[in-house]
Design a protein around this motif. Structure first.
Motif, PDB file in Angstrom:
ATOM      1  N   ALA A  77       6.864  -4.333  -5.942  1.00  0.00           N
ATOM      2  CA  ALA A  77       6.555  -4.286  -4.506  1.00  0.00           C
ATOM      3  C   ALA A  77       5.937  -5.595  -4.041  1.00  0.00           C
ATOM      4  O   ALA A  77       6.245  -6.092  -2.955  1.00  0.00           O
ATOM      5  CB  ALA A  77       5.609  -3.117  -4.217  1.00  0.00           C
ATOM      6  N   ILE A  78       5.063  -6.191  -4.881  1.00  0.00           N
ATOM      7  CA  ILE A  78       4.437  -7.459  -4.514  1.00  0.00           C
ATOM      8  C   ILE A  78       5.488  -8.560  -4.416  1.00  0.00           C
ATOM      9  O   ILE A  78       5.530  -9.322  -3.442  1.00  0.00           O
ATOM     10  CB  ILE A  78       3.351  -7.839  -5.541  1.00  0.00           C
ATOM     11  N   ALA A  79       6.348  -8.640  -5.449  1.00  0.00           N
ATOM     12  CA  ALA A  79       7.387  -9.672  -5.444  1.00  0.00           C
ATOM     13  C   ALA A  79       8.332  -9.493  -4.266  1.00  0.00           C
ATOM     14  O   ALA A  79       8.731 -10.465  -3.606  1.00  0.00           O
ATOM     15  CB  ALA A  79       8.167  -9.623  -6.761  1.00  0.00           C
ATOM     16  N   LEU A  80       8.681  -8.228  -3.988  1.00  0.00           N
ATOM     17  CA  LEU A  80       9.593  -7.950  -2.876  1.00  0.00           C
ATOM     18  C   LEU A  80       8.960  -8.312  -1.541  1.00  0.00           C
ATOM     19  O   LEU A  80       9.589  -8.954  -0.688  1.00  0.00           O
ATOM     20  CB  LEU A  80       9.973  -6.470  -2.890  1.00  0.00           C
TER      21      LEU A  80
ATOM     22  N   GLY B 137       8.143  -1.692   6.255  1.00  0.00           N
ATOM     23  CA  GLY B 137       8.978  -2.881   6.378  1.00  0.00           C
ATOM     24  C   GLY B 137       9.269  -3.256   7.820  1.00  0.00           C
ATOM     25  O   GLY B 137       9.552  -4.429   8.116  1.00  0.00           O
ATOM     26  N   ILE B 138       9.213  -2.275   8.711  1.00  0.00           N
ATOM     27  CA  ILE B 138       9.442  -2.567  10.130  1.00  0.00           C
ATOM     28  C   ILE B 138       8.401  -3.553  10.645  1.00  0.00           C
ATOM     29  O   ILE B 138       8.706  -4.437  11.451  1.00  0.00           O
ATOM     30  CB  ILE B 138       9.428  -1.265  10.948  1.00  0.00           C
TER      31      ILE B 138
ATOM     32  N   ALA C 142       0.827  -1.210   0.000  1.00  0.00           N
ATOM     33  CA  ALA C 142       0.000   0.000   0.000  1.00  0.00           C
ATOM     34  C   ALA C 142       0.861   1.260   0.000  1.00  0.00           C
ATOM     35  O   ALA C 142       0.585   2.218  -0.734  1.00  0.00           O
ATOM     36  CB  ALA C 142      -0.933  -0.004   1.206  1.00  0.00           C
ATOM     37  N   MET C 143       1.931   1.276   0.810  1.00  0.00           N
ATOM     38  CA  MET C 143       2.778   2.466   0.884  1.00  0.00           C
ATOM     39  C   MET C 143       3.512   2.726  -0.430  1.00  0.00           C
ATOM     40  O   MET C 143       3.627   3.865  -0.887  1.00  0.00           O
ATOM     41  CB  MET C 143       3.789   2.325   2.025  1.00  0.00           C
TER      42      MET C 143
ATOM     43  N   LEU D  45       8.311   5.567   3.206  1.00  0.00           N
ATOM     44  CA  LEU D  45       7.078   4.869   3.555  1.00  0.00           C
ATOM     45  C   LEU D  45       7.271   3.352   3.518  1.00  0.00           C
ATOM     46  O   LEU D  45       6.793   2.629   4.397  1.00  0.00           O
ATOM     47  CB  LEU D  45       5.961   5.270   2.599  1.00  0.00           C
ATOM     48  N   ALA D  46       7.991   2.874   2.481  1.00  0.00           N
ATOM     49  CA  ALA D  46       8.235   1.431   2.370  1.00  0.00           C
ATOM     50  C   ALA D  46       9.105   0.938   3.526  1.00  0.00           C
ATOM     51  O   ALA D  46       8.882  -0.158   4.053  1.00  0.00           O
ATOM     52  CB  ALA D  46       8.892   1.117   1.032  1.00  0.00           C
TER      53      ALA D  46
END
Length: 405
Positions: free
Chosen positions: A370-373, A288-289, A37-38, A283-284
């Motif tokens: 972003a999805i793959a990551l 990620g946290i 989302a971010m 934001l990512a």
């Protein structure tokens, strides 16, 4: 041990503790959804900003008073640009197609018993060319209007609707700062650009603006808010920027630091792109946290599972299971938890991005990267954070495990 058999056994174990497995996956689900989302919001912001600058017009240059340091630190910019500067650029710079001086002020606009404060833009006929902004009804300002200081006005579509409703404004009289102006046209819909709603603005000759509305002329001419310039082609933007800078330095007798800055649409877009890219990365990283926290949750639950299943581990080792078998068993459980959480989080994140695109002006999109990551990281988290409890289970002595049961 057969890997397929290990997967079946791990699935049965996790399904036997549905609530605990679901709560364990929750951190991974939230983390994946947040990252997707971010990143989607950040990319949507980039596309939104790009669209805003593209709507300003093509091959546009902005000449702003004050140097870059003054623009960053001063709210009230110095008045170093005058109307004669715009006229000199139009006549002496061969790579320029159109020049639109702009003088802004926010004033009360009145029609009968209807009053509203709106942005008044003093400009010339080239404004519609530079900013790709045409009249929908009637006409825009003409050179004759500018030369004669005519009291004519062209209204933005929103301002016209607020003052006149369904009535045709063309030919009517409005009052700006208690001065009567003839409405000669209504502009087509343009929308809000970088915080300025051009549909809620009124456009009058720059000379009339200076003499009747602002009433402040410097000894050097009519002060301007800024100047918009359209280069003849995309290939001539850099040449126009260079020639305008040299011309204004000569006109202002500058030998050291410029008292103006010339910015191309590309320059401003690159700056905005850098800012929005940094925002997306930040934001990512923040999202990620939560993935990290989810991984710690997986490790904690797997450690608890090892403690609870000591007897099972001892029994399996007693009947021939090796350390590698036990290690793989618990690693597979951790990976299943993380991968399942990753898939559910991806679905939730994609849904959130689509909702953002519907309810906000951001053209938010789903980023495959972003999805793959996110899914890859969540699967990796299962392996990384599952190693410690898996190794602990594999290293249990079967005799000690059976005795402690």
């Amino acid at each position: 041990m057969d890997i397929l058999e290990s997967v079946k056994m791990a699935s049965k174990t996790l399904l036997a503790n549905k609530l605990r497995s679901t709560l364990t996956m929750l951190g991974i689900i939230i983390g994946n959804a947040s990252v997707i989302a971010m990143v989607g919001i950040g990319e949507g912001a980039q596309r939104f900003v790009s669209g805003q600058f593209e709507s300003l017009g093509t091959n546009v240059l902005f000449i702003v008073p004050g140097n870059r340091d003054a623009q960053r630190t001063t709210v009230d910019l110095p008045k170093t640009l005058v109307l004669e500067d715009a006229e000199a650029i139009a006549t002496q710079v061969p790579t320029v197609g159109a020049v639109a001086p702009q003088l802004h002020s926010r004033e009360l606009v009145t029609y009968r018993n209807r009053n509203t404060y709106s942005l008044i833009v003093g400009t010339n006929p080239d404004f519609s060319v530079v900013r790709s902004f045409d009249a929908q009804r009637g006409r825009f300002i003409t050179d004759l209007d500018v030369k004669r200081n005519n009291q004519v006005v062209t209204l933005g579509v929103d301002l016209a609707e607020r003052l006149f409703g369904n009535q045709d404004p063309v030919g009517q009289q409005v009052r700006i700062r208690n001065i009567s102006f003839l409405v000669v046209g209504v502009m087509e819909e343009k929308g809000s650009v970088l915080g300025t709603n051009y549909d809620d603005s009124a456009y009058i000759p720059v000379t009339t603006m200076a003499s009747r509305i602002i009433g402040e002329n410097s000894p050097y001419g009519v002060n301007l808010t800024f100047i918009s310039v359209s280069a003849q082609s995309e290939a001539s933007v850099d040449a126009a920027q260079f020639q305008i800078t040299n011309l204004l330095r000569l006109r202002h007798n500058i030998t050291r630091e410029d008292d103006f800055s010339v910015q191309s649409q590309k320059d401003v877009l690159e700056i905005a792109g850098t800012v929005t890219s940094a925002l997306t990365l930040m934001l990512a990283a923040i999202a990620g946290i939560s993935l990290l926290v989810g991984g710690i949750g997986v490790m904690n639950i797997m450690l608890v599972s090892v403690t609870e299943r000591t007897q099972e581990i001892g029994l399996r080792k007693a009947i021939g299971a090796t350390q590698d078998d036990i290690l793989i068993q618990f690693l597979i459980e951790a990976v299943i938890l993380s991968a399942a959480g990753g898939v559910l989080g991806t679905v939730l994140g994609v849904g959130g991005v689509l909702l953002i695109g519907v309810f906000t002006p951001f053209q938010a999109g789903v980023s495959p990267v972003a999805i793959a990551l996110a899914v890859g990281v969540s699967g990796g988290i299962g392996i990384i954070f599952g190693v410690v409890p898996a190794r602990r289970a594999a290293q249990l002595d079967p005799i000690v495990a059976l005795r402690s049961a």
